[in-house]
Enzyme design. Structure first.
Site, PDB file in Angstrom:
ATOM      1  N   VAL A 287     -40.866 -21.662 -51.544  1.00 14.34           N
ATOM      2  CA  VAL A 287     -39.968 -22.637 -52.160  1.00 14.34           C
ATOM      3  C   VAL A 287     -38.531 -22.170 -51.977  1.00 14.34           C
ATOM      4  O   VAL A 287     -38.221 -20.980 -52.098  1.00 14.34           O
ATOM      5  CB  VAL A 287     -40.278 -22.804 -53.658  1.00 14.34           C
ATOM      6  CG1 VAL A 287     -39.271 -23.738 -54.325  1.00 14.34           C
ATOM      7  CG2 VAL A 287     -41.696 -23.335 -53.845  1.00 14.34           C
TER       8      VAL A 287
ATOM      9  N   ASN B  62     -31.054 -22.828 -65.617  1.00 18.12           N
ATOM     10  CA  ASN B  62     -29.710 -22.785 -66.201  1.00 18.12           C
ATOM     11  C   ASN B  62     -29.560 -21.780 -67.333  1.00 18.12           C
ATOM     12  O   ASN B  62     -28.741 -21.974 -68.234  1.00 18.12           O
ATOM     13  CB  ASN B  62     -29.352 -24.179 -66.740  1.00 18.12           C
ATOM     14  CG  ASN B  62     -29.401 -25.232 -65.676  1.00 18.12           C
ATOM     15  OD1 ASN B  62     -29.063 -24.991 -64.532  1.00 18.12           O
ATOM     16  ND2 ASN B  62     -29.855 -26.425 -66.048  1.00 18.12           N
TER      17      ASN B  62
ATOM     18  N   HIS C 101     -32.820 -38.675 -65.671  1.00 13.68           N
ATOM     19  CA  HIS C 101     -32.571 -37.488 -64.847  1.00 13.68           C
ATOM     20  C   HIS C 101     -32.984 -37.699 -63.405  1.00 13.68           C
ATOM     21  O   HIS C 101     -32.223 -37.424 -62.470  1.00 13.68           O
ATOM     22  CB  HIS C 101     -33.309 -36.293 -65.440  1.00 13.68           C
ATOM     23  CG  HIS C 101     -33.001 -34.985 -64.791  1.00 13.68           C
ATOM     24  ND1 HIS C 101     -33.732 -34.494 -63.731  1.00 13.68           N
ATOM     25  CD2 HIS C 101     -32.036 -34.066 -65.033  1.00 13.68           C
ATOM     26  CE1 HIS C 101     -33.242 -33.320 -63.366  1.00 13.68           C
ATOM     27  NE2 HIS C 101     -32.204 -33.047 -64.140  1.00 13.68           N
TER      28      HIS C 101
END
Length: 376
Positions: A162, A145, A50
Site C-alpha cells: 500500500v 492524523n 467525506h
C-alpha cells in the site's frame, strides 16, 4: 499539466463513506459502484460528505461553480465501506478493495484507516492488496492524523504494497498532525484544501492526510492516462523518482517517505525512469506480484450489496510545481474561504468496541497547524 493529461481513461475507486453524484462538479463523473457494508444504504449515499469531497478533489469538473479536481476527466467508482457495529473491519476492507479491482479501478483511494495490533490482524485486507497489485492496480491510503497524538500506526496504509500518504503544507514541511514512520511512502498537500462547508453554504479549508491521499491518487491518474502502457509498478516508480526529496536526513524519510509528489515533472518535463514493469518499488523483488491489465469498468454493474456469508467474517514551491493551485482555483473563485473549519473532522463510524479491533476513521483532521519540529 492539463494540456497533456486530465486523467482520461482512468477509473479511480473511492473507498469511503459513499459518493453523492448529484453535486454539480460530480455530475456524470460517478459510476454505479457498490455498498459492501452490512448496513447498506447504497454507494451513492454519503451522510458524512467525506467520500464526496475526496471524489471532487480527484475528478471534480468545476461545473456550476463547483470544485475542480486535479484529474477532472477520470471516472469515480464509489465503494461505500462504512463500518457497522459487529462488522469485521478486515473483511469489510478486503471486500471493498476486491470489488474496486474487479470493476476496473486502476487507482484505489482509501482516505480512511484504523489502528490494530499489526499487519497479521488484517489478512483479508492484505490478500486484497496483493490481488490489486497482481491485477495491475495501485492502492493509496492516508497514514492518519495523529502524528502529534501518540502517532499510532494505521492500516491499511501500513500494509506491504500500500502507498502510505502523508501530508505537507505549502512550505513543503510535513504537518504536525501527519503520522510518521516507515509506512509513509509519499507525501502530498494536506493543508488549506478546499471542501464544501458542513454547516453552512460555500467553501471551507480542510486539512489532513485524506485530501493528501486524494491528490496522490489523482496524480497517479494523470500520469497513467498519459502513459497508458505503463504498469502500476512503473507509475508508482516515476511518482517516487520525481518526488521532491527531503532536505535533510535519509531517503526514505520517516515523515515524507520518498518525497512530495510532483506529477508535472513527469507530464511536462518528461522526467522519471519507469524502470522494470514487473517489480514493485516498495516491495522486495521476490514479493512483487506480476501485474496485469485490469478489466474495463462496467457502468451497468449492479450496485446491490455484495453481502458475504457470516463465515467470511471469521511548500508554495511545491504547490505551484504540483499545479494544485490551478487545479483548485475554481473553488477559490466560486467562494472565498469565509468560513474556516477548526473542529475535528475525524468521523468515526460505528465499530467494534474491543481495543484491538480495527476501527475505521476518516484520515481528515483539522488540528491547529504547527510545522513538524524536525522540518523534513
Amino acid at each position: 499539466m492539463w494540456s497533456v493529461s486530465q486523467g482520461e481513461g482512468i477509473t479511480v475507486a473511492v473507498v469511503d463513506s459513499g459518493v453523492d453524484p448529484s453535486v454539480p462538479e460530480l455530475r456524470g463523473q460517478v459510476l454505479q459502484g457498490a455498498d459492501v457494508s452490512h448496513a447498506p444504504a447504497g454507494a451513492h449515499t454519503d451522510s458524512e460528505g467525506h467520500g464526496t469531497e475526496m471524489a471532487a478533489l480527484i475528478a471534480g469538473t468545476g461545473a456550476d461553480g463547483g470544485l475542480r479536481g486535479l484529474a477532472p476527466r477520470t471516472k469515480i467508482l464509489p465503494v461505500r465501506a462504512k463500518a457497522a457495529a459487529g462488522d469485521a473491519q478486515d473483511a469489510l476492507m478486503g471486500r471493498a478493495l476486491r470489488y474496486a479491482v474487479e470493476h476496473g479501478a486502476r487507482v484505489i483511494n482509501v482516505s480512511m484507516g484504523g489502528t490494530g495490533s499489526g499487519p497479521d490482524q488484517f489478512p483479508r485486507t492484505q490478500e486484497a492488496v496483493n490481488y490489486a497489485l497482481a491485477k495491475g492496480s495501485l492502492v493509496f491510503a492516508g497514514v492518519g492524523n495523529d502524528g502529534d497524538k501518540g502517532n499510532p500506526v494505521e492500516f491499511p496504509a501500513a500494509l506491504p504494497g500500500v502507498v502510505g500518504v502523508g501530508a505537507v503544507d505549502k512550505a513543503s514541511t510535513v504537518t504536525k498532525f501527519s503520522n510518521w514512520g516507515k509506512q509513509v511512502a509519499l507525501a502530498a498537500p494536506g493543508e488549506e484544501i478546499p471542501g464544501r462547508c458542513r454547516q453552512s453554504a460555500g467553501w471551507c479549508a480542510q486539512r489532513g492526510t485524506s485530501p493528501a491521499t486524494a491528490i496522490a491518487s489523482a496524480s497517479a491518474a494523470l500520469i497513467w492516462s498519459a502513459h497508458p502502457n505503463w504498469t502500476n509498478n512503473q507509475v508508482l516508480r516515476v511518482l517516487m523518482d520525481t518526488a521532491g526529496k527531503p532536505t535533510t536526513g535519509t531517503v526514505p524519510s520517516k515523515y515524507i517517505g520518498y518525497g512530495t509528489i510532483r506529477p508535472r515533472k513527469v507530464l511536462l518535463d518528461s522526467e522519471g525512469d519507469p524502470g522494470p514493469p514487473d517489480i514493485n518499488p516498495l516491495l522486495p523483488a521476490a514479493q512483487s506480484p506480476k501485474p496485469s491489465t485490469p478489466q474495463a469498468p462496467n457502468d451497468t454493474t449492479s450496485a446491490a450489496n455484495p453481502e458475504p456469508t457470516r463465515a467470511e467474517e471469521d511548500n508554495t514551491t511545491l504547490w505551484l510545481g504540483l499545479g494544485i493551485a490551478a487545479a483548485i482555483a475554481a473553488a477559490a473563485a466560486a467562494a472565498a474561504y469565509a468560513v474556516r473549519r477548526r473542529k475535528s473532522d475525524r468521523h468515526t463510524p460505528d465499530h467494534n468496541s474491543t481495543p484491538t479491533t480495527h476501527t475505521h476513521t476518516y484520515s481528515r483532521g483539522e488540528p491547529d497547524h504547527v510545522g513538524h519540529p524536525e522540518n523534513q
